[in-house]
Design an enzyme around this catalytic site. Structure first.
Site, PDB file in Angstrom:
ATOM      1  N   ARG A  68     -28.664 -50.379 -14.378  1.00 54.04           N
ATOM      2  CA  ARG A  68     -28.764 -51.600 -13.584  1.00 54.04           C
ATOM      3  C   ARG A  68     -29.123 -51.282 -12.117  1.00 54.04           C
ATOM      4  O   ARG A  68     -29.659 -52.111 -11.424  1.00 54.04           O
ATOM      5  CB  ARG A  68     -27.409 -52.347 -13.585  1.00 54.04           C
ATOM      6  CG  ARG A  68     -27.011 -52.940 -14.901  1.00 54.04           C
ATOM      7  CD  ARG A  68     -25.572 -53.440 -14.851  1.00 54.04           C
ATOM      8  NE  ARG A  68     -25.336 -54.419 -13.797  1.00 54.04           N
ATOM      9  CZ  ARG A  68     -25.597 -55.716 -13.880  1.00 54.04           C
ATOM     10  NH1 ARG A  68     -26.099 -56.188 -14.992  1.00 54.04           N
ATOM     11  NH2 ARG A  68     -25.344 -56.526 -12.879  1.00 54.04           N
ATOM     12  N   ARG A 126     -33.716 -44.635  -5.251  1.00 53.16           N
ATOM     13  CA  ARG A 126     -34.974 -44.688  -4.494  1.00 53.16           C
ATOM     14  C   ARG A 126     -35.114 -43.502  -3.552  1.00 53.16           C
ATOM     15  O   ARG A 126     -34.126 -43.078  -2.948  1.00 53.16           O
ATOM     16  CB  ARG A 126     -35.048 -45.972  -3.665  1.00 53.16           C
ATOM     17  CG  ARG A 126     -35.010 -47.222  -4.504  1.00 53.16           C
ATOM     18  CD  ARG A 126     -35.731 -48.370  -3.810  1.00 53.16           C
ATOM     19  NE  ARG A 126     -35.509 -49.590  -4.553  1.00 53.16           N
ATOM     20  CZ  ARG A 126     -34.534 -50.462  -4.273  1.00 53.16           C
ATOM     21  NH1 ARG A 126     -33.727 -50.252  -3.241  1.00 53.16           N
ATOM     22  NH2 ARG A 126     -34.393 -51.537  -5.013  1.00 53.16           N
ATOM     23  N   ARG A 160     -12.995 -56.833 -19.323  1.00 50.15           N
ATOM     24  CA  ARG A 160     -12.341 -56.543 -18.061  1.00 50.15           C
ATOM     25  C   ARG A 160     -12.196 -57.860 -17.308  1.00 50.15           C
ATOM     26  O   ARG A 160     -13.101 -58.707 -17.329  1.00 50.15           O
ATOM     27  CB  ARG A 160     -13.193 -55.585 -17.210  1.00 50.15           C
ATOM     28  CG  ARG A 160     -13.424 -54.257 -17.849  1.00 50.15           C
ATOM     29  CD  ARG A 160     -12.172 -53.457 -18.019  1.00 50.15           C
ATOM     30  NE  ARG A 160     -11.741 -52.838 -16.757  1.00 50.15           N
ATOM     31  CZ  ARG A 160     -10.585 -52.204 -16.621  1.00 50.15           C
ATOM     32  NH1 ARG A 160      -9.713 -52.147 -17.644  1.00 50.15           N
ATOM     33  NH2 ARG A 160     -10.270 -51.641 -15.466  1.00 50.15           N
ATOM     34  N   ARG A 208     -14.194 -53.084  -4.525  1.00 51.95           N
ATOM     35  CA  ARG A 208     -15.028 -53.518  -3.401  1.00 51.95           C
ATOM     36  C   ARG A 208     -14.345 -54.623  -2.614  1.00 51.95           C
ATOM     37  O   ARG A 208     -13.406 -55.257  -3.120  1.00 51.95           O
ATOM     38  CB  ARG A 208     -16.404 -53.984  -3.883  1.00 51.95           C
ATOM     39  CG  ARG A 208     -16.374 -55.095  -4.912  1.00 51.95           C
ATOM     40  CD  ARG A 208     -17.785 -55.377  -5.467  1.00 51.95           C
ATOM     41  NE  ARG A 208     -17.723 -56.334  -6.567  1.00 51.95           N
ATOM     42  CZ  ARG A 208     -18.764 -56.701  -7.303  1.00 51.95           C
ATOM     43  NH1 ARG A 208     -19.955 -56.184  -7.084  1.00 51.95           N
ATOM     44  NH2 ARG A 208     -18.631 -57.586  -8.273  1.00 51.95           N
ATOM     45  N   GLU A 225     -11.298 -56.723  -4.478  1.00 54.72           N
ATOM     46  CA  GLU A 225     -11.531 -56.937  -5.903  1.00 54.72           C
ATOM     47  C   GLU A 225     -10.944 -55.784  -6.728  1.00 54.72           C
ATOM     48  O   GLU A 225     -11.254 -54.629  -6.493  1.00 54.72           O
ATOM     49  CB  GLU A 225     -13.041 -57.034  -6.109  1.00 54.72           C
ATOM     50  CG  GLU A 225     -13.456 -57.456  -7.480  1.00 54.72           C
ATOM     51  CD  GLU A 225     -14.963 -57.740  -7.549  1.00 54.72           C
ATOM     52  OE1 GLU A 225     -15.542 -58.317  -6.601  1.00 54.72           O
ATOM     53  OE2 GLU A 225     -15.563 -57.358  -8.566  1.00 54.72           O
ATOM     54  N   TYR A 260     -23.287 -58.367 -21.220  1.00 49.21           N
ATOM     55  CA  TYR A 260     -23.246 -58.290 -19.748  1.00 49.21           C
ATOM     56  C   TYR A 260     -24.561 -58.883 -19.232  1.00 49.21           C
ATOM     57  O   TYR A 260     -25.505 -58.162 -18.944  1.00 49.21           O
ATOM     58  CB  TYR A 260     -23.111 -56.811 -19.378  1.00 49.21           C
ATOM     59  CG  TYR A 260     -22.861 -56.435 -17.931  1.00 49.21           C
ATOM     60  CD1 TYR A 260     -22.814 -57.360 -16.896  1.00 49.21           C
ATOM     61  CD2 TYR A 260     -22.663 -55.096 -17.610  1.00 49.21           C
ATOM     62  CE1 TYR A 260     -22.587 -56.964 -15.591  1.00 49.21           C
ATOM     63  CE2 TYR A 260     -22.433 -54.681 -16.314  1.00 49.21           C
ATOM     64  CZ  TYR A 260     -22.397 -55.620 -15.307  1.00 49.21           C
ATOM     65  OH  TYR A 260     -22.171 -55.211 -14.022  1.00 49.21           O
ATOM     66  N   ASP A 275     -26.975 -61.061 -16.665  1.00 46.84           N
ATOM     67  CA  ASP A 275     -27.133 -61.593 -15.319  1.00 46.84           C
ATOM     68  C   ASP A 275     -27.498 -63.072 -15.407  1.00 46.84           C
ATOM     69  O   ASP A 275     -27.913 -63.567 -16.457  1.00 46.84           O
ATOM     70  CB  ASP A 275     -28.240 -60.824 -14.585  1.00 46.84           C
ATOM     71  CG  ASP A 275     -27.762 -59.452 -14.133  1.00 46.84           C
ATOM     72  OD1 ASP A 275     -26.542 -59.280 -13.959  1.00 46.84           O
ATOM     73  OD2 ASP A 275     -28.604 -58.550 -13.962  1.00 46.84           O
TER      74      ASP A 275
HETATM   75  N1  UDP Z   1     -21.328 -48.681  -9.836  1.00 47.52           N
HETATM   76  C1  UDP Z   1     -20.699 -47.589  -9.297  1.00 47.52           C
HETATM   77  N2  UDP Z   1     -20.546 -47.517  -7.941  1.00 47.52           N
HETATM   78  C2  UDP Z   1     -20.963 -48.488  -7.118  1.00 47.52           C
HETATM   79  C3  UDP Z   1     -21.600 -49.626  -7.675  1.00 47.52           C
HETATM   80  C4  UDP Z   1     -21.756 -49.703  -9.035  1.00 47.52           C
HETATM   81  O1  UDP Z   1     -20.285 -46.690 -10.004  1.00 47.52           O
HETATM   82  O2  UDP Z   1     -20.773 -48.381  -5.900  1.00 47.52           O
HETATM   83  C5  UDP Z   1     -21.473 -48.738 -11.306  1.00 47.52           C
HETATM   84  C6  UDP Z   1     -20.263 -49.413 -11.963  1.00 47.52           C
HETATM   85  O3  UDP Z   1     -20.018 -48.805 -13.206  1.00 47.52           O
HETATM   86  C7  UDP Z   1     -20.767 -50.831 -12.152  1.00 47.52           C
HETATM   87  C8  UDP Z   1     -22.235 -50.591 -12.483  1.00 47.52           C
HETATM   88  O4  UDP Z   1     -22.613 -49.495 -11.669  1.00 47.52           O
HETATM   89  O5  UDP Z   1     -20.078 -51.485 -13.194  1.00 47.52           O
HETATM   90  C9  UDP Z   1     -23.132 -51.786 -12.236  1.00 47.52           C
HETATM   91  O6  UDP Z   1     -23.023 -52.171 -10.895  1.00 47.52           O
HETATM   92  P1  UDP Z   1     -23.352 -53.647 -10.392  1.00 47.52           P
HETATM   93  O7  UDP Z   1     -23.317 -53.615  -8.910  1.00 47.52           O
HETATM   94  O8  UDP Z   1     -24.585 -54.097 -11.076  1.00 47.52           O
HETATM   95  O9  UDP Z   1     -22.087 -54.442 -10.943  1.00 47.52           O
HETATM   96  P2  UDP Z   1     -21.630 -55.986 -10.819  1.00 47.52           P
HETATM   97  O10 UDP Z   1     -21.990 -56.476  -9.438  1.00 47.52           O
HETATM   98  O11 UDP Z   1     -22.311 -56.718 -11.941  1.00 47.52           O
HETATM   99  O12 UDP Z   1     -20.140 -55.882 -11.016  1.00 47.52           O
END
Ligand code: UDP
Length: 374
Positions: free
Chosen positions: A172, A176, A248, A278, A299, A347, A349
């Protein structure tokens, strides 16, 4: 025909709208007191900040038709999701980009040098076909970046080892070798100026649609409808008779402050010993607004119990087997269509949810008729 739609989230709203326009009578019920499901937004009465009540939702898509569709119901303003991550005593830029790599390794590499550095000194090139989240990370960014940004965060988020999770979860996120810190690669990205709830209300605002909030589903309602569209959890429709699919859930520790708390919308915490994943500061999702106060969410992710709100389908091996059994039950039931993230246990979007709902419309119209064409 009379349709009963269970759940006033994106799937229910799009299908309700399209079927109503084709002349069908639609009843939408939702057990919550608002529409829009988990993308519900609400103004904080104290600060005026538009809060993403069930956590951050940023609309992004490459699908022109979906983009046009949402823009028909809401004024979208340009928004770029730029995420930071605090790891130890430093703040880095996500997704992993040239700034992250240079800062993390204390270097000043240009793109080609950084690519060569990661590939030659970090990436585990012995992994040819990464299957798990961990393999994907080790193959493309290597151990050091994986340990800093992904391992701890993912353990907290998913409650299991990244060796058990599919590579698709990490895919996902972009990687870069330039300074582009846009979290998404999609060409369209934005936020509805008045929030997602106003957008979904506009979708459901049609003379053929009746919305009943605070209304729990009962089998009698199903019996009165010609067809039912179920966007609740797949296993809950079958009263969990084969067992529960794992999810979850999230807990949000909400706090308010004056001014600017963290200077950005999303600050991730990669370290395992910080208990939350986060902090989101909601006013930064609407940078065109000005508020003296601020609303933040810490969170925390944990296993979803029977009374919790399901957020992320886990889809480990056990869940996949159980999902197959529930899917067989669902397919055998002609009177109900299962839709959306909870109804199909994926999952998804927001844009994909809308795409899938739009794609179902022709099948419904073929099966149940289209008043606009008679
Ligand atoms: N992820 C991570 N570190 C980060 C951000 C994301 O390990 O700082 C991993 C984590 O497993 C997460 C996945 O990447 O579930 C997808 O991240 P995304 O930001 O797409 O998650 P969402 O916002 O849908 O919770």
């Amino acid at each position: 025909m009379n349709f009963l739609i269970v759940g006033a989230g994106l799937s229910g709203a799009v299908l309700g709208r399209e079927l109503a326009q084709a002349g069908h009578k639609i009843t939408v019920i939702d057990s919550r007191s608002h529409v829009a499901g988990n993308c519900h937004t609400e103004r904080c009465p104290e600060t005026g900040v538009l809060v993403h009540v069930y956590g951050p939702h940023i609309f992004h898509t490459d699908d022109v038709q979906v983009w046009d569709y949402v823009n028909a119901f809401a004024q979208f303003l340009p928004y770029r999701n730029r995420v930071k991550s605090t790891v130890g005593s430093a703040v880095y830029s996500l997704p992993v980009n040239l700034h992250t790599i240079n800062q993390f390794f204390g270097k000043t590499m240009r793109p080609d040098a950084a690519r060569a550095f990661i590939e030659e000194t970090q990436a585990d090139t012995s992994i040819t076909d990464p299957q798990s989240f961990e393999e994907q990370a080790l193959r493309f960014v290597g151990r050091d970046l994986y340990d800093a940004f992904f391992r701890g965060y993912t353990e907290k988020q998913w409650g299991c080892s990244p060796t058990q999770l599919p590579a698709s979860i990490l895919k996902r996120l972009p990687l870069r070798f330039n300074y582009d810190d846009n979290y998404f690669n999609h060409q369209f990205q934005g936020m509805p100026e008045q929030g997602y709830t106003a957008m979904v209300e506009a979708m459901l605002d049609h003379p053929n649609i009746d919305v009943h909030l605070d209304t729990a589903f009962t089998p009698e309602m199903e019996a009165r409808a010609d067809h039912m569209i179920w966007s609740g959890p797949l296993d809950s429709y079958f009263n969990y008779r084969l067992g529960r699919l794992g999810y979850r859930t999230l807990d949000f520790e909400r706090f308010t402050a004056e001014g600017d708390y963290q200077g950005c919308a999303v600050m991730n915490y990669g370290a395992r010993d910080v208990p939350y994943t986060r902090i989101t500061e909601h006013k930064h999702f609407a940078p065109w607004e000005t508020h003296a106060g601020t609303v933040c969410y810490r969170e925390f992710a944990r296993a979803c119990g029977p009374d919790d709100i399901p957020y992320y389908p886990i889809r480990l091996v056990e869940e996949k087997a159980l999902l197959g059994e529930y899917e067989a039950l669902a397919q055998a039931n002609d009177g109900v269509s299962f839709v959306g993230r909870l109804g199909t246990y994926r999952y998804l979007d927001m844009d994909v949810t809308i795409r899938e709902a739009l794609d179902m419309v022709p099948q419904f119209l073929e099966r149940f008729g289209d008043q606009t064409t008679v």
